[in-house]
Design a protein around this motif. Structure first.
Motif, short mmCIF file in Angstrom:
data_model
loop_
_atom_site.label_atom_id
_atom_site.label_comp_id
_atom_site.label_asym_id
_atom_site.label_seq_id
_atom_site.Cartn_x
_atom_site.Cartn_y
_atom_site.Cartn_z
N SER A 131 0.90 -1.12 -0.12
CA SER A 131 -0.13 0.09 0.09
C SER A 131 0.88 1.26 -0.02
O SER A 131 1.83 1.47 0.78
N LEU A 132 0.48 2.05 -0.96
CA LEU A 132 1.28 3.41 -0.89
C LEU A 132 1.11 4.37 0.33
O LEU A 132 1.77 5.07 0.65
N VAL A 133 -0.15 4.17 0.90
CA VAL A 133 -0.32 4.83 1.99
C VAL A 133 0.62 4.35 3.42
O VAL A 133 1.10 5.17 3.73
N GLU A 134 0.72 3.02 3.34
CA GLU A 134 1.50 2.56 4.51
C GLU A 134 2.76 2.84 4.15
O GLU A 134 3.50 3.11 5.03
N ILE A 135 3.26 2.73 2.93
CA ILE A 135 4.70 3.15 2.70
C ILE A 135 4.97 4.38 2.89
O ILE A 135 6.11 4.89 3.52
N ASN A 136 4.03 5.27 2.63
CA ASN A 136 4.28 6.81 3.13
C ASN A 136 4.12 7.08 4.55
O ASN A 136 5.21 7.67 5.10
N HIS A 137 3.46 6.23 5.30
CA HIS A 137 3.48 6.15 6.86
C HIS A 137 4.67 5.99 7.38
O HIS A 137 5.12 6.14 8.52
N TYR A 138 5.46 4.82 6.82
CA TYR A 138 6.52 4.20 7.20
C TYR A 138 7.65 5.39 7.04
O TYR A 138 8.66 5.39 8.04
N GLN A 139 7.52 6.57 6.48
CA GLN A 139 8.64 7.52 6.23
C GLN A 139 8.31 8.56 7.08
O GLN A 139 8.57 10.00 6.70
#
Length: 332
Positions: A181-189
């Motif tokens: 998920s791009l949303v989860e990858i964003n939140h990872y950062q």
């Protein structure tokens, strides 16, 4: 209004906004490219039609709408006609799973600036954007023109090869974040500058950028159109609106690629110090988009054999090594 009715209306409005904004941005990108290349090459660029040449876009649109639509007599007419549509449709569909900005509240409802927040967004984008290749390949083969056929064949070889490079680079990102998920990858950062994946996966970042240049047919890695040896390549026989559809698709794919690099490696739409996330998203995506023009102005066109040797002898081995080191780092 019921929740379902609001969801349906919200999704419909999002689709209209994406179509309107990104189709307009694709047109503005042609103007920006001509001005930036002129600056790099010490020229003026468009400056005669309107202030700073901005109305040149309108003149170009009038020219494209009024230009004769020519279909070669010995071409595969149906395939020749639908190939430009594939380019534009697939490029816009890939935008459906890309989160553009942070969430916000409107009329008591939480609005997500994404059309389809799916948990396999990365796979969806890779699949739909990869289909844009069929437009180039089919348009080249159906044209019954030797330059077009060579351009289509080059597209086939390049996409098959560099899809592997891009996929291997993204696997390393998925291994670290544990999500497609791009949303989860964003939140990872979201823990500051050094949580950005460009610092944790610098090699994957470089590999993905190179693969993206190939998939969007951008100089110096473009094999499908090169006026020095195959004229306009796959687009040699196209004119008017059909020709413009290819380039709407190409520039939309470039914008999608800039958004994707920002979300995957550059911290996405997270706030940075006192700067809001939505401003950071626009600034970073614009800077990444500028790379396309910068590379075109700064580097010479590579020969096809050089591009393919770089893929199989350098990039794929590096991508595999990056995966191995990433796996070891996770295990340790």
């Amino acid at each position: 209004m019921s929740d379902f009715a609001f969801f349906a209306l919200e999704t419909f409005i999002k689709c209209l906004i994406v179509l309107a904004i990104f189709a307009s941005l694709a047109g503005l990108a042609t103007y920006a490219e001509r001005k930036i290349l002129a600056y790099f090459q010490r020229r003026v660029g468009p400056d005669m039609v309107g202030p700073f040449g901005l109305i040149q876009l309108v003149a170009d649109m009038i020219k494209l709408f009024t230009k004769e639509d020519i279909i070669p007599s010995n071409s595969q007419k149906i395939i020749f006609a639908i190939a430009p549509l594939i380019a534009a449709i697939c490029a816009f569909v890939s935008l459906a799973a890309i989160p553009m900005l942070p969430e916000f509240t409107l009329f008591g409802h939480t609005i997500k600036p994404i059309i389809a927040d799916i948990n396999v967004a990365l796979l969806f984008i890779i699949g739909t954007s990869g289909l844009c290749f069929y437009a180039v390949f089919l348009g080249g083969i159906a044209s019954n023109n030797k330059y077009s056929i060579i351009g289509g064949a080059r597209a086939l070889v390049a996409i098959i090869s560099y899809e592997s490079v891009g996929a291997l680079a993204l696997i390393a990102v998925v291994m670290l974040t544990g999500s497609f998920s791009l949303v989860e990858i964003n939140h990872y950062q979201n823990d500051g500058l050094f949580s950005w994946l460009i610092f944790k996966q610098p090699l994957a970042f470089v590999l993905f950028v190179i693969a993206l240049f190939i998939e969007t047919n951008r100089t110096p890695l473009c094999l499908t159109e090169n006026e020095a040896d195959i004229v306009a390549g796959y687009g040699t026989e196209y004119s008017g609106l059909r020709w413009s559809m290819f380039f709407i698709g190409e520039y939309t794919s470039m914008i999608a690629g800039a958004l994707l690099i920002t979300l995957l490696f550059l911290g996405g739409f997270n706030d940075f110090w006192i700067i809001p996330g939505w401003i950071m998203m626009i600034l970073k995506s614009s800077f990444v988009f500028f790379w396309y023009f910068w590379a075109r102005a700064a580097f010479p066109q590579l020969r096809p054999d050089q591009v393919m040797k770089m893929c199989y002898l350098i990039l794929i081995p590096l991508a595999v090594l990056n995966l191995l080191f990433t796996a070891l780092a996770i295990l340790v």
